[in-house]
Scaffold this active site. Structure first.
Site, short mmCIF file in Angstrom:
data_model
loop_
_atom_site.label_atom_id
_atom_site.label_comp_id
_atom_site.label_asym_id
_atom_site.label_seq_id
_atom_site.Cartn_x
_atom_site.Cartn_y
_atom_site.Cartn_z
CD GLU A 51 -3.09 -6.66 8.28
OE1 GLU A 51 -2.10 -5.52 8.66
OE2 GLU A 51 -3.89 -6.34 7.90
CG HIS B 116 -3.95 -2.60 7.15
ND1 HIS B 116 -3.30 -3.24 6.24
CD2 HIS B 116 -4.31 -1.22 6.65
CE1 HIS B 116 -3.03 -2.41 5.18
NE2 HIS B 116 -3.74 -1.19 5.61
CB SER C 158 -0.91 -0.13 1.08
OG SER C 158 -1.83 -1.02 1.37
CB CYS D 91 -7.12 -0.86 3.32
SG CYS D 91 -5.79 0.75 3.30
CG PHE D 92 -7.57 0.00 -2.90
CD1 PHE D 92 -7.36 1.41 -3.09
CD2 PHE D 92 -7.77 -0.53 -4.12
CE1 PHE D 92 -7.34 2.05 -4.29
CE2 PHE D 92 -7.68 0.05 -5.38
CZ PHE D 92 -7.47 1.35 -5.29
N GLY E 281 -4.76 7.13 2.33
CA GLY E 281 -4.82 8.56 2.00
C GLY E 281 -6.12 9.03 1.25
CG PHE E 282 -7.54 8.48 -1.97
CD1 PHE E 282 -7.80 9.22 -2.58
CD2 PHE E 282 -6.26 7.89 -1.89
CE1 PHE E 282 -6.87 10.11 -3.74
CE2 PHE E 282 -5.23 8.41 -2.70
CZ PHE E 282 -5.77 9.26 -3.66
#
Length: 380
Positions: free
Chosen positions: A356, A354, A55, A264-265, A308-309
């Site tokens: 994990e 995250h 990432s 995340c993404f 960052g988004f």
């Protein structure tokens, strides 16, 4: 990027931000030049996991903790096969690493992988600057790369921006592979690799899941060829507004109502799939100490972030979408940024952080169990 691995500790270095501010120091890691987006990470430990997190592709990471490299580098904690950050900024690097698992110093590892860094920088001042002005393009120059700052500034401003960057396919696996279940196999999951960390399929395998990790370019036919009980969309770099293929793929999964989990993404992809927009944060969330509230339980978790988004979804109401009702399930307590989404009429949810725990706290491990519960419910 021009790289040399010789003489890093003695070479002068300079960091130049696109707004014209500069910081001088010494080369750390490889000598040469590099460009990327300047971001800061608040983690005091776990730098090896940060460096190898896909990432962080095309980002220059500023460590807010003053001492970095104390535990060296080992052969167990990497989250991928290489370092992905485009540059690394530290204040006081460890002179001698000390850990029973250490195999080499961080400086040596950065140099061997051609990662240009800088040390001796006032990272507190640099972080405060980024908090006030926002994440921006940056260049690090050392050795023969050092020139007058006007010339260097012009080169920084020619570097590509993170907004509009489509990067997932650059970091994802090119070939599918399988992470077998630990113990008795209970479920099969198709995991779409947008920049997946190694610990993520391992956490699923610990729960009896056989994980088929697929390239970012996988088609809907590829996903269902493995006969999945659930589908997972991973973390990854870049601007989610460019991720049209992953969005189309996720929409196909939602149409089939297969249990779905994204991180995340993957959270941003779910947001777009449901019709929400995304936007760039001023300086983002990065580190292993971000407070997030699970609004479904009221519990507050300390979590690991790298984004960052963010998703632009309403916090104060349930939204009607093409795939049923959706709501914000998690929110960052620092700034009220959306940190999770869930559908109320079919088995799909995501979080922006995250779970994990590599590196990071274990507060969010329950999310993998929540995914298992969705698959159990669907099978029943």
């Amino acid at each position: 990027m021009t790289i040399s691995t010789r003489g890093a500790g003695k070479a002068p270095a300079v960091l130049v931000l696109e707004d014209g501010r500069s910081f001088r120091g010494r080369a750390y890691g490889a000598v040469g030049e590099t460009f990327g987006e300047a971001v800061f990470s608040t983690g005091m430990t776990g730098y090896q996991e940060t460096l190898t997190d896909p990432s962080y592709h095309r980002q220059v990471v500023v460590m807010t903790a003053p001492h970095v490299g104390n535990t060296g580098v080992n052969d167990e904690d990497a989250e991928s096969k290489r370092i992905w950050v485009s540059g690394y900024v530290v204040r006081d690097p460890a002179r001698v690493p000390s850990n029973w698992r250490s195999r080499r110093s961080l400086d040596e590892e950065l140099a061997s992988q051609g990662v240009v860094g800088i040390s001796g920088v006032d990272t507190r001042a640099l972080t405060r600057h980024l908090r006030e002005r926002g994440a921006m393009r940056v260049g690090i120059f050392s050795g023969e790369g050092v020139a007058d700052e006007e010339t260097l500034l012009a080169r920084v401003r020619q570097a590509p921006e993170m907004a509009g960057a489509d990067l997932a396919a650059e970091v994802a696996t090119k070939e599918a592979y399988v992470v077998p279940a630990v113990g008795t196999k209970r479920f099969t999951v198709a995991a779409v690799d947008l920049g997946i960390k190694g610990m993520t399929p391992h956490r699923m395998a610990e729960r009896g899941i056989e994980v088929h990790v697929l390239p970012a370019t996988a088609t809907l036919e590829d996903v269902y060829a493995v006969e999945p009980d659930g589908v997972f969309f991973s973390n990854g770099p870049g601007d989610p507004s460019t991720a049209d293929h992953p969005v189309a793929l996720m929409r196909g999964v939602l149409e089939r109502k297969t249990p779905l989990f994204g991180i995340c993404f993957g959270n941003q992809i779910l947001g777009r799939s449901l019709g929400f927009g995304t936007y760039k944060l001023k300086y983002g969330h990065r580190g292993i100490n971000q407070p997030v509230q699970d609004r479904t339980t009221g519990k507050v978790e300390v979590t690991a972030h790298n984004h960052g988004f963010a998703v632009d979804a309403p916090l104060d109401k349930v939204s009607d979408t093409e795939f049923g009702r959706a709501e914000v399930s998690h929110v960052c307590l620092n700034d009220q940024v959306v940190e999770g989404l869930q559908l109320l009429d079919q088995p799909a949810f995501s979080v922006q952080y995250h779970p994990e725990a590599a590196a990071g706290p274990h507060d969010a491990a329950y999310l993998f169990d929540r995914f298992v519960t969705l698959m159990e419910g669907q099978r029943a």
